[in-house]
Each structure stands twice: as structure tokens, then as C-alpha cells.
Design a protein around this motif. Sequence first.
Motif, PDB file in Angstrom:
ATOM      1  N   THR A  98      -7.544   2.898   1.024  1.00 26.66           N
ATOM      2  CA  THR A  98      -6.953   3.917   1.595  1.00 26.66           C
ATOM      3  C   THR A  98      -6.109   3.823   0.538  1.00 26.66           C
ATOM      4  N   VAL A  99      -5.704   3.071   0.181  1.00 30.94           N
ATOM      5  CA  VAL A  99      -5.205   4.424  -1.021  1.00 30.94           C
ATOM      6  C   VAL A  99      -5.371   5.433  -2.642  1.00 30.94           C
ATOM      7  N   MET A 100      -6.761   4.853  -2.393  1.00 31.99           N
ATOM      8  CA  MET A 100      -7.976   6.153  -2.693  1.00 31.99           C
ATOM      9  C   MET A 100      -8.276   7.320  -1.975  1.00 31.99           C
ATOM     10  N   ALA A 101      -7.932   6.871  -0.477  1.00 37.22           N
ATOM     11  CA  ALA A 101      -8.608   8.451   0.302  1.00 37.22           C
ATOM     12  C   ALA A 101      -7.047   9.614   0.547  1.00 37.22           C
ATOM     13  N   THR A 106       1.143  -1.668   0.175  1.00 36.96           N
ATOM     14  CA  THR A 106      -0.120  -0.423  -0.384  1.00 36.96           C
ATOM     15  C   THR A 106       0.723   1.132  -0.172  1.00 36.96           C
ATOM     16  N   GLU A 107       1.527   1.204   0.506  1.00 34.23           N
ATOM     17  CA  GLU A 107       2.976   2.548   0.804  1.00 34.23           C
ATOM     18  C   GLU A 107       3.575   2.945  -0.117  1.00 34.23           C
ATOM     19  N   ALA A 108       3.518   2.264  -1.483  1.00 36.17           N
ATOM     20  CA  ALA A 108       4.658   2.522  -2.426  1.00 36.17           C
ATOM     21  C   ALA A 108       3.582   2.235  -3.470  1.00 36.17           C
ATOM     22  N   LYS A 109       2.270   2.348  -3.438  1.00 33.98           N
ATOM     23  CA  LYS A 109       1.304   2.369  -4.578  1.00 33.98           C
ATOM     24  C   LYS A 109       0.554   3.454  -3.721  1.00 33.98           C
ATOM     25  N   ALA A 147      -6.353   5.880 -10.096  1.00 30.31           N
ATOM     26  CA  ALA A 147      -6.030   5.469  -8.625  1.00 30.31           C
ATOM     27  C   ALA A 147      -6.287   3.834  -8.245  1.00 30.31           C
ATOM     28  N   GLY A 148      -7.445   3.535  -9.209  1.00 30.17           N
ATOM     29  CA  GLY A 148      -7.558   1.729  -8.483  1.00 30.17           C
ATOM     30  C   GLY A 148      -9.684   0.927  -9.107  1.00 30.17           C
ATOM     31  N   SER A 149      -9.206   0.464  -8.332  1.00 20.38           N
ATOM     32  CA  SER A 149     -10.523  -0.661  -8.950  1.00 20.38           C
ATOM     33  C   SER A 149     -11.389  -0.745  -8.029  1.00 20.38           C
ATOM     34  N   PHE A 150     -13.205  -0.693  -7.627  1.00 20.02           N
ATOM     35  CA  PHE A 150     -13.879  -1.445  -6.479  1.00 20.02           C
ATOM     36  C   PHE A 150     -14.179  -2.207  -7.238  1.00 20.02           C
ATOM     37  N   VAL A 151     -13.137  -3.822  -6.981  1.00 19.43           N
ATOM     38  CA  VAL A 151     -13.724  -4.359  -7.189  1.00 19.43           C
ATOM     39  C   VAL A 151     -13.649  -5.436  -6.191  1.00 19.43           C
ATOM     40  N   PRO A 152     -14.448  -6.913  -5.617  1.00 18.93           N
ATOM     41  CA  PRO A 152     -13.920  -8.211  -4.323  1.00 18.93           C
ATOM     42  C   PRO A 152     -12.657  -8.405  -4.770  1.00 18.93           C
ATOM     43  N   PRO A 153     -11.511  -8.446  -3.955  1.00 14.40           N
ATOM     44  CA  PRO A 153     -10.272  -9.189  -3.472  1.00 14.40           C
ATOM     45  C   PRO A 153     -10.202 -10.254  -3.679  1.00 14.40           C
ATOM     46  N   LYS A 154     -11.282 -10.861  -4.017  1.00 16.57           N
ATOM     47  CA  LYS A 154     -11.316 -12.426  -4.305  1.00 16.57           C
ATOM     48  C   LYS A 154     -10.623 -12.573  -5.981  1.00 16.57           C
TER      49      LYS A 154
END
Length: 311
Positions: free
Chosen positions: A64-67, A27-30, A47-54
Motif C-alpha cells: 500500500t505504501v509503495m503504491a 500506513t497513513e502516516a508513512k 520507500a520500504g522493504s519487501f520482506v516477510p511481515p513476520k
Amino acid sequence: MARAPDVHICEVAPRDGLQNLDIFVPTEAKCALIDTIAAAGVREIDAGSFVPPKVVPQFADVDTVMAHALTHRSATIGALVPNVKGAERAIAAGVDVIYFVISASETHNQANVRRTVDEQIEGFRAVRAAIDARPVGQRLQLMGAISTSFGCSLEGEVSEAAVCRVARAFAEARADEIGLADTVGYATPKLIGQIVAAVRREVGPQMTLRLHLHDTLGAGLANAVAGLEAGIRRFDAAVSGLGGCPFAPGARGNIVTEDLVFMLERMGLSTGIDLDRLMQTREILARHIPAKHLSGHLHEAGIPKVLRSAA
């Protein structure tokens, strides 16, 4: 107020660049990657995608990254969503723009989101309705992205009519912008011109279009030039050429942002991006991602003195 650049570049490495890696980037690298991209003057970051982690483990930390990304108010911060549930999460997170993807290829759409094209169009309409239900001052932007606009590794050629069908649906549902994606990198400069012209006829001159190009067959920058000639002034790209498609084995990633910026600036087109700062993203990526995933001619050859002296 600073003059708007001639060409707008959206940096997609934090999302499209990382989503298919078989290693989890911390996360810190992202967050550090996004910080460096923003510091270089990039005006839009996927900055990212809102998809299920599985489904996509890489985005288990997307909240966290989006915030963190949203602390950079100098840049528009976006997120890709595959469905209404993902859009609801993106809206709750406070993103500036949602990218909603539908494939022109029926087979690819089924493989990618497990829905028919018609079902996905209905999903887009539902997302539009959810945004419109918000107070006027809180309505984020909504982009409709058409995957496999220039070919599909599962179906082969994708017809002009199939691309225009999705573009028309996006326009009728009041998309704020339409993106044409060369998802598997099969486009040629001639095809770029043909599809852009066809979509422009379909949706009219008022609709904003952008290109999302991959470099699978080495034609990425040539296709970008073809896009410029067709009137496109908005492009997606990824630092170090990160990315790829799970349905195109061995495919190379997105066009390299650093190389694209260099080319555009040498053509006399401003991007508003500090190339030296952008090049610093490689150091962050190299600490966590194997070299085989990183590309870029400038990283191999260095920035030519001719550009430095012209700056």
C-alpha cells in the motif's frame, strides 16, 4: 529543464528509518511522510522493504505504501530487498530502483539475511537476470549496497579486501550503482577516503558510487565531507536522523537529512531540496514516534538567519 543539483540525496527514513522501531507507524502516516519528503524536492526516496511481515512487522503494509509513493513521479522510488523473492515483489509493484544488500562482513551477512556472502552474490546475479528478462523499456535500476563497509559491531574491523570483493562482484554482475554503507557508524573521515579510493580502483571510474552514513559516534557529517573530497556526490540520509542497526545496540541512526542539506548548501553545493518544507516532516514523525528516536541539530537550534537571508 531544471539544472541537476550538485549533490543527490536519497531519503531513507521511510525504510531504514522505520524498520527497527518497536512501534508500528500507521500506513497513513508513512504516506504523509513520503508526501512531505517529495514536496520538499527530494529526488529519490527509499520507500520500504519487501520482506516477510513476520521478519519486519513495520513493512506489513509495504504494498500500500509503495503504491502511494509511486504516485510521486517527480521522485525516483526505491525499495530494499534481501533476496530474489523480495525482488520479484518489488518488480511487480513497479518500483524504479531496487537496493540489494550484501555485507562485507561474513558474520553480519549471516545475521542479517541468513546467507553466506557467496550465496548473496548469487542472489544478486539472479535479480539482475530477472530484470534483464523484462522488455528494455521496463528494466528498473539495480543498486548493490555493501553493508559494514567501514566496520562491523560483530567482527570489528572489516578489511579493504572484503569490501572490494563484494564491489567487484556487483560490478561484474552489472550493478547500475554501488553503495558503501557505514551500517554501524564506525567510519572516520580517513577511512572513508581509503575505502572509496580502494573501491574506485577496483570497479573503475565509470561506476557510480554513493555513501550511506550513520552517526553512531557523531562523525556522520564529517564523513560526508570526506566523501565529497573523495568525489562522492550521492548520499543517503534520514529526516530526524531516524534509523539504526539491530546488531549495534544503542547505535544512533542515519545522518540527519536536514543537517546534511544545511551543511551542503552553506558549502555552496545545491541539493534542490526546500529545507523549510523538509523540516515539516518532524511534525508528522512526532505524532507517532517517541522523541528519543528523533534527532537533528537544526530541529534543536532552528535554521540560522544566515541561510534564510542567502536564499
